[in-house]
Design a protein around this motif. Structure first.
Motif, PDB file in Angstrom:
ATOM      1  N   GLY A 162       9.413  -7.054   1.450  1.00 23.60           N
ATOM      2  CA  GLY A 162       9.427  -8.352   0.763  1.00 23.60           C
ATOM      3  C   GLY A 162       9.437  -8.184  -0.747  1.00 23.60           C
ATOM      4  N   GLY A 163       9.474  -6.939  -1.220  1.00 24.26           N
ATOM      5  CA  GLY A 163       9.475  -6.677  -2.667  1.00 24.26           C
ATOM      6  C   GLY A 163      10.881  -6.453  -3.188  1.00 24.26           C
ATOM      7  N   LEU A 164      10.981  -6.329  -4.485  1.00 25.02           N
ATOM      8  CA  LEU A 164      12.286  -6.097  -5.106  1.00 25.02           C
ATOM      9  C   LEU A 164      12.709  -4.649  -4.905  1.00 25.02           C
ATOM     10  CD1 LEU A 164      11.589  -7.863  -8.521  1.00 25.02           C
ATOM     11  CD2 LEU A 164      13.048  -8.723  -6.682  1.00 25.02           C
ATOM     12  N   LYS A 165      14.060  -4.462  -4.819  1.00 20.97           N
ATOM     13  CA  LYS A 165      14.574  -3.092  -4.653  1.00 20.97           C
ATOM     14  C   LYS A 165      14.069  -2.200  -5.778  1.00 20.97           C
ATOM     15  CE  LYS A 165      18.948  -4.090  -2.591  1.00 20.97           C
ATOM     16  NZ  LYS A 165      20.298  -4.409  -2.965  1.00 20.97           N
ATOM     17  N   ARG A 166      14.055  -2.738  -6.989  1.00 22.28           N
ATOM     18  CA  ARG A 166      13.667  -1.875  -8.109  1.00 22.28           C
ATOM     19  C   ARG A 166      12.211  -1.427  -7.980  1.00 22.28           C
ATOM     20  NH1 ARG A 166      12.937  -4.402 -14.000  1.00 22.28           N
ATOM     21  NH2 ARG A 166      11.480  -6.059 -13.612  1.00 22.28           N
ATOM     22  N   ASN A 167      11.408  -2.248  -7.321  1.00 20.37           N
ATOM     23  CA  ASN A 167      10.017  -1.835  -7.122  1.00 20.37           C
ATOM     24  C   ASN A 167       9.887  -0.788  -6.023  1.00 20.37           C
ATOM     25  OD1 ASN A 167       8.883  -3.206  -9.214  1.00 20.37           O
ATOM     26  ND2 ASN A 167       8.456  -5.060  -8.041  1.00 20.37           N
ATOM     27  N   ILE A 168      10.776  -0.856  -5.001  1.00 21.28           N
ATOM     28  CA  ILE A 168      10.750   0.208  -3.979  1.00 21.28           C
ATOM     29  C   ILE A 168      11.079   1.540  -4.667  1.00 21.28           C
ATOM     30  CG2 ILE A 168      11.676   1.027  -1.779  1.00 21.28           C
ATOM     31  CD1 ILE A 168      12.465  -1.839  -1.116  1.00 21.28           C
ATOM     32  N   VAL A 169      12.060   1.482  -5.565  1.00 21.23           N
ATOM     33  CA  VAL A 169      12.484   2.719  -6.238  1.00 21.23           C
ATOM     34  C   VAL A 169      11.398   3.236  -7.177  1.00 21.23           C
ATOM     35  CG1 VAL A 169      14.153   3.687  -7.884  1.00 21.23           C
ATOM     36  CG2 VAL A 169      14.932   2.154  -6.067  1.00 21.23           C
ATOM     37  N   GLN A 170      10.956   2.351  -8.106  1.00 21.13           N
ATOM     38  CA  GLN A 170      10.080   2.875  -9.166  1.00 21.13           C
ATOM     39  C   GLN A 170       8.614   2.983  -8.751  1.00 21.13           C
ATOM     40  OE1 GLN A 170      10.417   0.418 -12.667  1.00 21.13           O
ATOM     41  NE2 GLN A 170      10.153  -1.478 -11.543  1.00 21.13           N
ATOM     42  N   CYS A 171       8.230   2.302  -7.664  1.00 23.45           N
ATOM     43  CA  CYS A 171       6.821   2.392  -7.239  1.00 23.45           C
ATOM     44  C   CYS A 171       6.635   3.365  -6.081  1.00 23.45           C
ATOM     45  CB  CYS A 171       6.299   1.020  -6.808  1.00 23.45           C
ATOM     46  SG  CYS A 171       6.306  -0.179  -8.138  1.00 23.45           S
ATOM     47  N   LEU A 172       7.643   3.494  -5.198  1.00 31.51           N
ATOM     48  CA  LEU A 172       7.467   4.390  -4.046  1.00 31.51           C
ATOM     49  C   LEU A 172       8.315   5.656  -4.192  1.00 31.51           C
ATOM     50  CD1 LEU A 172       7.339   1.946  -0.992  1.00 31.51           C
ATOM     51  CD2 LEU A 172       5.544   2.579  -2.584  1.00 31.51           C
ATOM     52  N   ASP A 173       9.641   5.484  -4.315  1.00 34.16           N
ATOM     53  CA  ASP A 173      10.531   6.665  -4.351  1.00 34.16           C
ATOM     54  C   ASP A 173      10.161   7.626  -5.472  1.00 34.16           C
ATOM     55  OD1 ASP A 173      11.792   5.463  -2.304  1.00 34.16           O
ATOM     56  OD2 ASP A 173      13.785   5.434  -3.200  1.00 34.16           O
ATOM     57  N   ASP A 174       9.846   7.076  -6.637  1.00 34.77           N
ATOM     58  CA  ASP A 174       9.512   7.947  -7.783  1.00 34.77           C
ATOM     59  C   ASP A 174       8.337   8.866  -7.479  1.00 34.77           C
ATOM     60  OD1 ASP A 174      11.450   6.994  -9.418  1.00 34.77           O
ATOM     61  OD2 ASP A 174      10.128   6.078 -10.907  1.00 34.77           O
ATOM     62  N   PHE A 175       7.460   8.445  -6.569  1.00 30.71           N
ATOM     63  CA  PHE A 175       6.245   9.227  -6.300  1.00 30.71           C
ATOM     64  C   PHE A 175       6.235   9.796  -4.880  1.00 30.71           C
ATOM     65  CE2 PHE A 175       5.427   6.061  -9.534  1.00 30.71           C
ATOM     66  CZ  PHE A 175       4.971   6.873 -10.567  1.00 30.71           C
ATOM     67  N   GLY A 176       7.366   9.687  -4.193  1.00 31.75           N
ATOM     68  CA  GLY A 176       7.471  10.230  -2.841  1.00 31.75           C
ATOM     69  C   GLY A 176       6.543   9.550  -1.835  1.00 31.75           C
ATOM     70  N   ILE A 177       6.282   8.250  -2.013  1.00 32.44           N
ATOM     71  CA  ILE A 177       5.400   7.528  -1.072  1.00 32.44           C
ATOM     72  C   ILE A 177       6.274   6.941   0.053  1.00 32.44           C
ATOM     73  CG2 ILE A 177       3.771   5.609  -0.794  1.00 32.44           C
ATOM     74  CD1 ILE A 177       3.224   5.877  -3.863  1.00 32.44           C
ATOM     75  N   PRO A 178       5.989   7.298   1.322  1.00 28.85           N
ATOM     76  CA  PRO A 178       6.831   6.781   2.398  1.00 28.85           C
ATOM     77  C   PRO A 178       6.630   5.285   2.644  1.00 28.85           C
ATOM     78  CG  PRO A 178       5.331   8.509   3.199  1.00 28.85           C
ATOM     79  CD  PRO A 178       4.941   8.202   1.788  1.00 28.85           C
ATOM     80  N   LEU A 179       7.731   4.581   2.920  1.00 25.15           N
ATOM     81  CA  LEU A 179       7.673   3.166   3.317  1.00 25.15           C
ATOM     82  C   LEU A 179       8.029   3.115   4.796  1.00 25.15           C
ATOM     83  CD1 LEU A 179       7.630   0.095   2.914  1.00 25.15           C
ATOM     84  CD2 LEU A 179       9.986   0.233   2.063  1.00 25.15           C
ATOM     85  N   LYS A 180       7.069   2.677   5.625  1.00 24.30           N
ATOM     86  CA  LYS A 180       7.328   2.626   7.062  1.00 24.30           C
ATOM     87  C   LYS A 180       7.614   1.194   7.446  1.00 24.30           C
ATOM     88  CE  LYS A 180       5.342   6.626   9.157  1.00 24.30           C
ATOM     89  NZ  LYS A 180       5.600   6.959  10.512  1.00 24.30           N
ATOM     90  N   LEU A 181       8.907   0.854   7.585  1.00 26.68           N
ATOM     91  CA  LEU A 181       9.275  -0.495   8.016  1.00 26.68           C
ATOM     92  C   LEU A 181       8.999  -0.622   9.510  1.00 26.68           C
ATOM     93  CD1 LEU A 181      12.662  -0.785   6.079  1.00 26.68           C
ATOM     94  CD2 LEU A 181      10.442  -1.734   5.406  1.00 26.68           C
ATOM     95  N   ASN A 182       8.872  -1.853  10.002  1.00 29.09           N
ATOM     96  CA  ASN A 182       8.578  -2.110  11.424  1.00 29.09           C
ATOM     97  C   ASN A 182       7.280  -1.444  11.876  1.00 29.09           C
ATOM     98  OD1 ASN A 182      11.164  -3.461  12.020  1.00 29.09           O
ATOM     99  ND2 ASN A 182      12.016  -1.419  11.697  1.00 29.09           N
ATOM    100  N   HIS A 183       6.326  -1.309  10.984  1.00 30.50           N
ATOM    101  CA  HIS A 183       5.036  -0.689  11.328  1.00 30.50           C
ATOM    102  C   HIS A 183       3.890  -1.569  10.835  1.00 30.50           C
ATOM    103  CE1 HIS A 183       7.315   2.933  12.151  1.00 30.50           C
ATOM    104  NE2 HIS A 183       6.212   3.464  12.695  1.00 30.50           N
ATOM    105  N   THR A 184       2.773  -1.526  11.562  1.00 30.42           N
ATOM    106  CA  THR A 184       1.593  -2.242  11.095  1.00 30.42           C
ATOM    107  C   THR A 184       0.328  -1.432  11.398  1.00 30.42           C
ATOM    108  OG1 THR A 184       0.490  -4.382  11.063  1.00 30.42           O
ATOM    109  CG2 THR A 184       1.200  -3.596  13.221  1.00 30.42           C
ATOM    110  N   VAL A 185      -0.772  -1.880  10.820  1.00 32.92           N
ATOM    111  CA  VAL A 185      -2.060  -1.223  11.088  1.00 32.92           C
ATOM    112  C   VAL A 185      -2.672  -1.897  12.304  1.00 32.92           C
ATOM    113  CG1 VAL A 185      -4.404  -0.894  10.191  1.00 32.92           C
ATOM    114  CG2 VAL A 185      -2.437  -0.507   8.707  1.00 32.92           C
TER     115      VAL A 185
END
Ligand SMILES: Cc1cc2nc3c(=O)[nH]c(=O)nc-3n(C[C@H](O)[C@H](O)[C@H](O)COP(=O)(O)OP(=O)(O)OC[C@H]3O[C@@H](n4cnc5c(N)ncnc54)[C@H](O)[C@@H]3O)c2cc1C
Length: 475
Positions: free
Chosen positions: A192-215
């Motif tokens: 639900g976030g902006l593409k640029r935030n996926i890039v600069q907040c997750l990809d830049d730091f190697g943080i995995p984004l698990k879509l279709n997943h929940t706690v």
């Protein structure tokens, strides 16, 4: 006590409404704010990304807030801080009941009221996550306040649930402050976030984004010891057999915002199921006489610039009502709610040559081909800035860094800071280490240079907020 106009909430909406009413000639007005300062949620949003439309600059949240605070101060618009409004009634006059330490409980009569109380986050209770009730489960906004205002870390090993902009931004903030963010889980097949935030907040730091997943389970008795993350089917139900235990001491929940509705409902305002805020007419007046609404209390906004524009209108309409009397209420008009972003990064993207531009919220996919003669062919960008960004990204990637510097002798423990320009991506770690080693002396003002030539980049680190002299001990 009597006044012409009361504005409840001193965030960007409340300040813009007050300024617009003032410009229309209302001089007897008062902002009531429960916090110790104006600025609202912006004070804790120390990242860049605010004000591109209003100020044609990329500002941090505190910088955007300070610009409005300065305008409020210049016009000597009064505000009562540390003052909680507990009830509002419409009519002639409207009656606002508020409380603070000095006055206790008190009532103010006003010809009109603007509601600008913002929104709140969905809590764990609203999400029905099974498990024990250990410490270490925070809403992302609460964690953001702890880190960015209180100068305290809520934990060291973190899982984030929810990939809207707040979740993404907090994943990066926790990483920049030294925590290990294990993953961001998202129940939907898109962020639900902006593409640029996926890039600069997750990809830049190697943080995995698990879509279709929940706690699906929280573990730990006194403190969170881990969570179970499960894949969900197309009906969003967890799929048995897909459970994965993730060790962590902190779970941040970033699962949606809801307008602060207590006062609107208490006043008897009709509510709108779609916006989750009060019903308003074309003049942003609620169904209760003399009570107007704007900003996140009306509906949740993504961009603060849109909050400011809407709130200016509310301030003007409230001023018209005070100066010219009421008109026919007319019909309900639902505010235009921008479609929620549904972002995924293109699958199988070659990150070396296919670049998501982070220059603005559009997030163009730009392709960079190295030609035989060594020059770069850049396609897919929709503006010149995009071309320059892509060229840099494949040759010498740069980023602006926002963080916090500890303060001694201030009314707060930390002051938000940013690099005055972009620095090489490879220098971010060193830049953060140098930032972490500095303790500034209060008072600190927006724009003060706190580090020169950070990490040998010739870029300085400047304060983006104000910390007056006070007696809160540094951390
Ligand atoms: C984590 C996060 C990241 C964001 N990132 C961006 C971004 O990058 N770019 C961008 O443009 N926008 C961003 N936004 C959105 C933007 O910041 C908000 O839309 C905007 O701040 C909302 O303004 P507001 O005045 O309506 O609410 P708020 O800023 O929440 O202000 C409401 C104020 O009302 C006060 N209040 C509430 N109830 C009472 C009461 N009963 N009595 C007295 N006072 C009361 C509160 O204390 C608060 O100060 C972000 C928002 C969040 C939460």
């Amino acid at each position: 006590m009597k006044t012409d106009l009361i504005i409840i909430g001193g965030g960007p909406a409340g300040m813009a409404a007050a300024l617009a009413a003032y410009e229309k000639g209302i001089r007897d007005l008062l902002i009531l704010e429960r916090d110790k300062e104006l600025g609202g949620i912006l004070n804790q949003c120390i990242h860049n990304g605010f004000g591109l439309h209003t100020f044609k600059e990329e500002l941090t949240g505190p910088e955007y807030a300070v610009r409005y605070m300065d305008m409020v101060e210049e016009r000597k618009i009064p505000s009562l801080l540390n003052t909680m409004v507990v009830d509002v009634q419409g009519g002639t006059p409207c009656v606002v009941t508020a409380m603070n330490r000095e006055k206790g409980m008190f009532k103010i009569e006003a010809k009109a009221v603007v509601l600008a109380m913002g929104c709140r986050e969905r809590s764990r209770g609203a999400m029905n996550i099974p498990g024990t009730r250990p410490a270490g489960v925070y809403s992302a906004g609460t964690a953001q306040r702890y880190v960015n205002i209180e100068g305290r870390m809520p934990g060291r090993e973190v899982v984030v649930l929810g990939s809207g902009d707040i979740g993404l931004i907090m994943a990066r903030r926790m990483t920049l402050q030294g925590a290990k963010v294990k993953l961001v889980a998202e129940i939907m097949p898109y962020s639900g976030g902006l593409k640029r935030n996926i890039v600069q907040c997750l990809d830049d730091f190697g943080i995995p984004l698990k879509l279709n997943h929940t706690v699906t389970q929280i573990h730990g008795k006194e403190r969170v010891e881990g969570v179970t993350v499960s894949k969900v089917d197309e009906k969003l139900n967890p799929i048995p057999g897909t459970e994965e235990f993730v060790k962590c001491d902190t779970l941040l929940l970033s699962c949606g915002l809801i307008p602060e509705n207590e006062l609107s409902q208490g006043a008897g305002a009709q509510m709108d199921d779609t916006t989750a805020g009060p019903v308003v007419n074309a003049k942003l007046e609620t169904t209760v006489k003399g009570i107007f609404a704007c900003g996140n209390v009306l509906h949740v906004h993504d961009l603060v610039d849109n909050v400011s524009i809407e709130a200016e209108k509310a301030g003007e309409f409230a001023a018209d009502y005070i100066l010219n009397g009421e008109e026919d209420w007319g019909e309900a008009v639902r505010p235009k709610i921008p479609e929620k972003s549904k972002c995924t990064l293109p699958e199988g993207r070659d990150a070396g040559s296919q670049i998501i531009c982070i220059g603005c919220p559009v997030g163009c996919l730009i392709t960079v081909n190295k030609k035989e003669d060594g020059t770069l062919e850049i396609t897919g960008n929709t503006c010149k800035k995009g071309e320059a960004y892509a060229r840099n990204e494949v040759t010498a990637p740069v980023r602006a860094v926002t963080s916090l510097i500890r303060v001694k002798g201030g009314s707060g423990r930390v002051v938000p800071v940013k690099t005055a320009g972009e620095i090489p991506k490879g220098k971010i770690r060193q830049c953060l280490e140098e930032i972490g080693a500095v303790v500034a002396n209060a008072p600190v003002k927006t724009g003060d240079v706190l580090i020169q030539n950070v990490a040998g980049t010739s870029v300085s680190v400047v304060a983006t907020g104000n910390i007056p002299v006070g007696n809160i001990p540094a951390v």
